[in-house]
Scaffold this motif. Structure first.
Motif, PDB file in Angstrom:
ATOM      1  N   ALA A  55     -12.048  10.695   5.748  1.00  0.00           N
ATOM      2  CA  ALA A  55     -12.552   9.320   5.699  1.00  0.00           C
ATOM      3  C   ALA A  55     -12.545   8.868   4.242  1.00  0.00           C
ATOM      4  O   ALA A  55     -12.451   9.683   3.326  1.00  0.00           O
ATOM      5  CB  ALA A  55     -13.952   9.247   6.288  1.00  0.00           C
ATOM      6  N   ALA A  56     -12.652   7.554   4.028  1.00  0.00           N
ATOM      7  CA  ALA A  56     -12.499   7.032   2.662  1.00  0.00           C
ATOM      8  C   ALA A  56     -13.783   7.085   1.852  1.00  0.00           C
ATOM      9  O   ALA A  56     -13.736   7.024   0.625  1.00  0.00           O
ATOM     10  CB  ALA A  56     -11.990   5.594   2.722  1.00  0.00           C
ATOM     11  N   GLY A  57     -14.930   7.183   2.511  1.00  0.00           N
ATOM     12  CA  GLY A  57     -16.173   7.208   1.746  1.00  0.00           C
ATOM     13  C   GLY A  57     -17.384   7.269   2.659  1.00  0.00           C
ATOM     14  O   GLY A  57     -17.259   7.245   3.887  1.00  0.00           O
TER      15      GLY A  57
ATOM     16  N   THR B 258       2.421   2.194   4.008  1.00  0.00           N
ATOM     17  CA  THR B 258       1.776   3.350   3.365  1.00  0.00           C
ATOM     18  C   THR B 258       0.452   2.960   2.723  1.00  0.00           C
ATOM     19  O   THR B 258       0.145   1.795   2.553  1.00  0.00           O
ATOM     20  CB  THR B 258       2.678   3.952   2.273  1.00  0.00           C
ATOM     21  OG1 THR B 258       2.973   2.921   1.326  1.00  0.00           O
ATOM     22  CG2 THR B 258       3.950   4.499   2.841  1.00  0.00           C
ATOM     23  N   GLY B 259      -0.299   4.006   2.330  1.00  0.00           N
ATOM     24  CA  GLY B 259      -1.585   3.799   1.670  1.00  0.00           C
ATOM     25  C   GLY B 259      -2.707   3.823   2.684  1.00  0.00           C
ATOM     26  O   GLY B 259      -2.595   4.443   3.740  1.00  0.00           O
ATOM     27  N   SER B 260      -3.762   3.111   2.381  1.00  0.00           N
ATOM     28  CA  SER B 260      -4.934   3.165   3.258  1.00  0.00           C
ATOM     29  C   SER B 260      -4.646   2.535   4.618  1.00  0.00           C
ATOM     30  O   SER B 260      -5.364   2.788   5.583  1.00  0.00           O
ATOM     31  CB  SER B 260      -6.113   2.474   2.592  1.00  0.00           C
ATOM     32  OG  SER B 260      -5.796   1.128   2.304  1.00  0.00           O
ATOM     33  N   GLY B 261      -3.580   1.735   4.691  1.00  0.00           N
ATOM     34  CA  GLY B 261      -3.214   1.132   5.976  1.00  0.00           C
ATOM     35  C   GLY B 261      -2.418   2.062   6.863  1.00  0.00           C
ATOM     36  O   GLY B 261      -2.004   1.681   7.961  1.00  0.00           O
TER      37      GLY B 261
ATOM     38  N   ALA C  47     -14.187   4.615   7.180  1.00  0.00           N
ATOM     39  CA  ALA C  47     -12.788   5.073   7.224  1.00  0.00           C
ATOM     40  C   ALA C  47     -11.854   3.884   7.402  1.00  0.00           C
ATOM     41  O   ALA C  47     -12.166   2.928   8.118  1.00  0.00           O
ATOM     42  CB  ALA C  47     -12.583   6.077   8.360  1.00  0.00           C
ATOM     43  N   ASP C  48     -10.682   3.964   6.769  1.00  0.00           N
ATOM     44  CA  ASP C  48      -9.647   2.941   6.982  1.00  0.00           C
ATOM     45  C   ASP C  48      -9.169   3.042   8.419  1.00  0.00           C
ATOM     46  O   ASP C  48      -9.385   4.077   9.072  1.00  0.00           O
ATOM     47  CB  ASP C  48      -8.489   3.214   6.010  1.00  0.00           C
ATOM     48  CG  ASP C  48      -8.883   2.791   4.594  1.00  0.00           C
ATOM     49  OD1 ASP C  48      -9.223   1.622   4.428  1.00  0.00           O
ATOM     50  OD2 ASP C  48      -8.877   3.653   3.694  1.00  0.00           O
TER      51      ASP C  48
ATOM     52  N   SER D 243       6.573  -0.530   2.759  1.00  0.00           N
ATOM     53  CA  SER D 243       5.850  -0.907   1.542  1.00  0.00           C
ATOM     54  C   SER D 243       4.397  -0.508   1.722  1.00  0.00           C
ATOM     55  O   SER D 243       4.004  -0.008   2.776  1.00  0.00           O
ATOM     56  CB  SER D 243       5.976  -2.408   1.276  1.00  0.00           C
ATOM     57  OG  SER D 243       5.242  -3.134   2.229  1.00  0.00           O
ATOM     58  N   GLY D 244       3.611  -0.714   0.675  1.00  0.00           N
ATOM     59  CA  GLY D 244       2.221  -0.287   0.775  1.00  0.00           C
ATOM     60  C   GLY D 244       1.393  -0.753  -0.399  1.00  0.00           C
ATOM     61  O   GLY D 244       1.707  -1.756  -1.039  1.00  0.00           O
ATOM     62  N   GLU D 245       0.367   0.022  -0.700  1.00  0.00           N
ATOM     63  CA  GLU D 245      -0.556  -0.353  -1.769  1.00  0.00           C
ATOM     64  C   GLU D 245       0.059  -0.181  -3.148  1.00  0.00           C
ATOM     65  O   GLU D 245       1.018   0.553  -3.316  1.00  0.00           O
ATOM     66  CB  GLU D 245      -1.793   0.544  -1.696  1.00  0.00           C
ATOM     67  CG  GLU D 245      -2.700   0.202  -0.548  1.00  0.00           C
ATOM     68  CD  GLU D 245      -4.006   0.965  -0.659  1.00  0.00           C
ATOM     69  OE1 GLU D 245      -4.799   0.671  -1.553  1.00  0.00           O
ATOM     70  OE2 GLU D 245      -4.218   1.880   0.160  1.00  0.00           O
ATOM     71  N   PHE D 246      -0.543  -0.820  -4.126  1.00  0.00           N
ATOM     72  CA  PHE D 246      -0.233  -0.672  -5.560  1.00  0.00           C
ATOM     73  C   PHE D 246       1.023  -1.398  -6.033  1.00  0.00           C
ATOM     74  O   PHE D 246       1.128  -1.706  -7.204  1.00  0.00           O
ATOM     75  CB  PHE D 246      -0.097   0.804  -5.987  1.00  0.00           C
ATOM     76  CG  PHE D 246      -1.347   1.586  -5.853  1.00  0.00           C
ATOM     77  CD1 PHE D 246      -2.295   1.567  -6.870  1.00  0.00           C
ATOM     78  CD2 PHE D 246      -1.600   2.347  -4.727  1.00  0.00           C
ATOM     79  CE1 PHE D 246      -3.470   2.293  -6.749  1.00  0.00           C
ATOM     80  CE2 PHE D 246      -2.765   3.082  -4.593  1.00  0.00           C
ATOM     81  CZ  PHE D 246      -3.705   3.057  -5.612  1.00  0.00           C
ATOM     82  N   GLU D 247       1.995  -1.605  -5.142  1.00  0.00           N
ATOM     83  CA  GLU D 247       3.260  -2.181  -5.594  1.00  0.00           C
ATOM     84  C   GLU D 247       3.648  -3.341  -4.691  1.00  0.00           C
ATOM     85  O   GLU D 247       3.457  -3.273  -3.477  1.00  0.00           O
ATOM     86  CB  GLU D 247       4.393  -1.155  -5.470  1.00  0.00           C
ATOM     87  CG  GLU D 247       4.246   0.018  -6.360  1.00  0.00           C
ATOM     88  CD  GLU D 247       5.311   1.092  -6.093  1.00  0.00           C
ATOM     89  OE1 GLU D 247       5.429   1.981  -6.931  1.00  0.00           O
ATOM     90  OE2 GLU D 247       6.006   1.029  -5.052  1.00  0.00           O
ATOM     91  N   ASP D 248       4.252  -4.353  -5.295  1.00  0.00           N
ATOM     92  CA  ASP D 248       4.847  -5.399  -4.482  1.00  0.00           C
ATOM     93  C   ASP D 248       6.289  -5.025  -4.184  1.00  0.00           C
ATOM     94  O   ASP D 248       6.858  -4.129  -4.801  1.00  0.00           O
ATOM     95  CB  ASP D 248       4.732  -6.746  -5.190  1.00  0.00           C
ATOM     96  CG  ASP D 248       3.292  -7.223  -5.186  1.00  0.00           C
ATOM     97  OD1 ASP D 248       2.697  -7.275  -4.091  1.00  0.00           O
ATOM     98  OD2 ASP D 248       2.745  -7.504  -6.268  1.00  0.00           O
TER      99      ASP D 248
END
Ligand code: BGC
Length: 743
Positions: free
Chosen positions: A41-43, A363-366, A59-60, A446-451
């Motif tokens: 979980a995320a936190g 990708t990422g939390s999604g 959790a995401d 695609s995902g977090e941090f980058e466009d």
């Protein structure tokens, strides 16, 4: 009752315990190995067993419950269902379906012991290059708000709290921890905040996650205007606000701004808060936030004694994911009724890497740790189609060698895309002879941090164009059809190649059941009723938001906190287009899209008849009705979209704006349904900055009912004989005047 209990608990806490409660319990270095009640979980919030206060687990995320699938020393698996990405879900325009998806996610969260699900995410699709658009619902705030509300209702019907995010104006991943979104009050109120307001008023989510970015110079997570004035005082939000993970630059300002919970919680934040108690951090602000957290924790299923079974009904949820995947699929082109595949079109040659390695989500939390993803080819075979084994073997070998070549990136970043396989011309021609239909799948991740990038992402790679060209030529030469399947998270360029193929199907990233869902649409088991939630431009440059994305350097040093911001990176993005986002821009400025907002084909056709509304707007709302008849030969569902055109008044406005929608049941040929849609006061209003008020001008309003913003079939008018005005408190000022474009 729980109020008294919460107050009683607050009174027994030490100051250090209060500080520790407003900070989450941290995130371990290995995210997936986080050791709380629910690994991966995320936190979580602090547990105080001596006071009978349990932890709450967060959790995401938007496509399903993101937890670790395996645990040390445990043979069992803890897979969660990967549902279609948010863009796909909202393309269904079906609030009941979204509620059932939300319920399935909520049941999984509940049975795995998660108290707060970190979704739905609902930022506006402002620019197609935004890396996280796949997690978001639409370019239109009404559709985003209603879709999010439906998901929230579903999630919360299980007792699990939903968290709408990222509040607000978080539409860019580049420099995401510091980016300053410069935006007018009107664009904020009408476009970027409105969806959140709708979701809150319709569905009362348990939590809101504040965004990373700054708005007009101030961090969203540190803005009293945003989190207290607008969210709680104006909108009546009663849940908790949590930060996005590691956001902002001042824990004290976050607490003071009413950002109840600082996630995931760091030692630095604990130290800062402890050092500032009674100085820059008033005890009342801390107590206020702690009380809200305690109340939210006492309301969780876990605190109320629920025992997580750790065995949710995954097969039932897979069926929901499959249905949502098929209902969210959009058919964009279908020359000469290429689809559905007829009984004579059963031999399929499937080209494109993602035919064999389908992308279930971003990708990422999604992302979700699902047990499997049904590939396109598996889906086709399960539907009884005959998929060419020789082409398959070539692709599988190619993908294997690409996997060895591609360097590993951290789990939260998208991996490099495998290069498209350059097949021999002779093989393509042989397959054109042997098969009935070619399928070409194009995939994007695609995902977090980058466009996303323009070349080789929004635009097709040369190898992909070459594949489409060569396969189309070879198949067309022998009278065979070519179908393109777009396994994408958001919009790509289509206008330059669309005429070379016979059909284009967009199932997006359809979750773990995607292969079955696509097969359902291709074979006609499901008649496509998905409609675009975001305009597809002819060229990227045709979008107003292309001119300033992803922003410019600020000229100042920007302290990005935990991730360094290299010099020269964008730090400010100015939303010069104001409210003219997506179809609002295209329609107002006379720019033609490749595919309009709301567009999508069906295997049948519908007629709109007998539209009616009262002659005058009276009371708080009026009802507009229209009769829809299936005049084609196949059963199907129609999405009826209500666009409102306002009379000329003080403010410039787009020609039409979406103010309502409804979806028919499945209608068999000849069957009719009367669709009833409500136009309320707010639908008539725009935000007038000079008055700091929502206003509606008197005059004649035209209601258009149609199947896209450019395909309006029926029209009625009503009069408003007196103006409406609703003043709000001033909030989120601009530091400098902003020049916005005007039609
Ligand atoms: C994302 C959030 C997510 C959080 C926890 C952040 O990087 O922006 O959407 O909920 O991580 O995983």
């Amino acid at each position: 009752m729980s109020d008294d209990r919460a107050r009683g608990l607050l009174a027994r806490l030490t100051v250090q315990q209060k500080v520790a409660l407003v900070c989450g319990t941290g995130m371990s270095r290995d995210f997936l190995g986080w050791g709380g009640r629910v690994p991966g979980a995320a936190g979580a919030t602090l547990e105080l067993p001596e006071l009978g206060l349990p932890e709450s687990v967060h959790a995401d995320g938007p496509a399903g419950v993101r937890i670790a699938p395996t645990r040390d020393g445990d043979d069992r698996t803890f897979y969660a269902t990967a549902f279609p990405v948010a863009t796909a879900l909202s393309c269904s325009w079906d609030v009941e379906l979204l509620e059932s998806v939300g319920r399935a996610m909520g049941e999984e969260a509940l049975e795995y012991g998660v108290d707060f699900l970190l979704g739905p995410a609902m930022n506006i699709h402002r620019n197609p290059l935004t890396g996280r658009n796949f997690e978001y619902l639409s370019e239109d705030p009404l559709l985003s708000g209603r879709a999010a509300a439906a998901l929230v209702r579903g999630i919360q019907s299980t007792g699990v709290a939903a968290t709408i995010k990222h509040f607000a104006a978080n539409n860019t991943e580049t420099s995401r921890f510091v980016l300053d979104t410069v935006v007018s009050a009107r664009a904020l109120r009408e476009i970027y905040l409105r969806g959140f307001e709708i979701a809150i008023s319709e569905a009362s989510p348990g939590a809101v996650m504040s965004a990373y970015n700054r708005i007009n110079g101030q961090y969203a997570s540190q803005s009293v205007d945003l989190l207290e004035t607008i969210l709680r005082e104006d909108w009546g939000f009663e849940g908790i606000v949590m930060t996005d993970w590691f956001s902002g630059d001042s824990a004290v300002e976050q607490v003071v701004a009413g950002n109840d919970l600082l996630m995931p919680g760091t030692q630095g934040q604990l130290d800062e808060l402890n050092g500032e108690i009674g100085r820059s951090l008033p005890m009342e602000a801390l107590d206020r936030n702690v009380l809200r957290i305690i109340e939210s924790v006492l309301a969780t299923p876990f605190a109320r004694g629920h025992n997580a079974s750790e065995a949710p009904d995954l097969p039932a949820h897979a069926a929901v994911a499959r249905r949502a995947g098929a209902e969210g699929t959009v058919l964009l082109a279908n020359r000469d009724a290429t689809l559905p595949l007829s009984p004579d079109d059963q031999r399929i040659a499937a080209f494109g890497n993602t035919s064999y390695d389908l992308i279930s989500g971003g990708t990422g939390s999604g992302d979700v740790n699902e047990a499997y993803t049904v590939s396109l080819v598996e889906g086709l075979r399960a539907a009884g189609l005959d998929v060419d084994a020789e082409v398959e073997a070539r692709y599988l070998a190619h993908l294997e060698s690409e996997r060895e070549r591609i360097p590993e990136r951290p789990w939260f970043l998208p991996q490099e895309r495998p290069v498209e396989l350059g097949l021999d011309q002779s093989l393509i021609e042989a397959k054109a002879d042997e098969s009935d239909t070619a399928l070409i799948t194009i995939g994007r991740l695609s995902g977090e941090f980058e466009d996303r990038k323009l070349d080789d992402d929004f635009l097709l790679a040369d190898t992909e164009v070459d594949l489409i060209d060569r396969v189309s030529r070879a198949f067309h030469a022998v009278g065979k059809k070519v179908v393109v399947v777009l396994n994408i998270g958001n919009v790509i360029e289509m206008a330059s190649w669309r005429d070379r193929v016979d059909a284009i199907v967009v199932p997006w990233q359809g979750g773990q059941e995607a292969g079955h869902a696509i097969a359902d649409v291709l074979t006609g088991k499901t008649n496509p009723s998905g409609r675009l939630v975001t305009t597809i431009p002819i060229r990227y440059e045709d979008l107003a938001a292309a001119r300033n994305f992803p922003g410019v350097e600020s000229g100042e040093e920007v302290d990005q906190g935990w991730v360094p911001l290299p010099k020269g990176r964008p730090a400010v993005i100015t939303y010069e287009e104001g409210i003219y986002v997506g179809y609002r821009y295209m329609d107002a400025f006379g720019v033609d899209p490749a595919y309009a907002f709301g567009f999508g084909l069906s295997y049948t056709t519908f007629e709109y008849r007998n539209a009616s509304s009262p002659d005058a707007f009276a009371g708080d709302e009026i009802e507009v009705t229209v009769e829809i008849e299936n005049v084609g030969e196949t059963a199907g569902r129609e999405v009826v979209q209500l666009y409102l055109a306002a009379p000329d008044g003080t403010l410039d406005k787009p020609p039409v704006e979406l103010r309502g929608f409804g979806k028919t049941a499945e209608l068999v040929p000849g069957q009719k349904e009367i669709v009833r849609l409500i136009v309320d006061r707010r639908s008539l209003m725009s935000f007038d900055e000079s008055k700091n008020a929502w206003v509606a001008d008197p005059g004649t309003y035209t209601v258009h009912l149609g199947s896209s913003s450019r395909d309006l079939h029926a029209m009625v008018t009503f009069e408003l004989d007196h103006p409406f005005e609703m003043t709000v408190r001033p909030a989120l000022p601009l530091r400098q005047p902003l020049e916005e474009i005007r039609p």
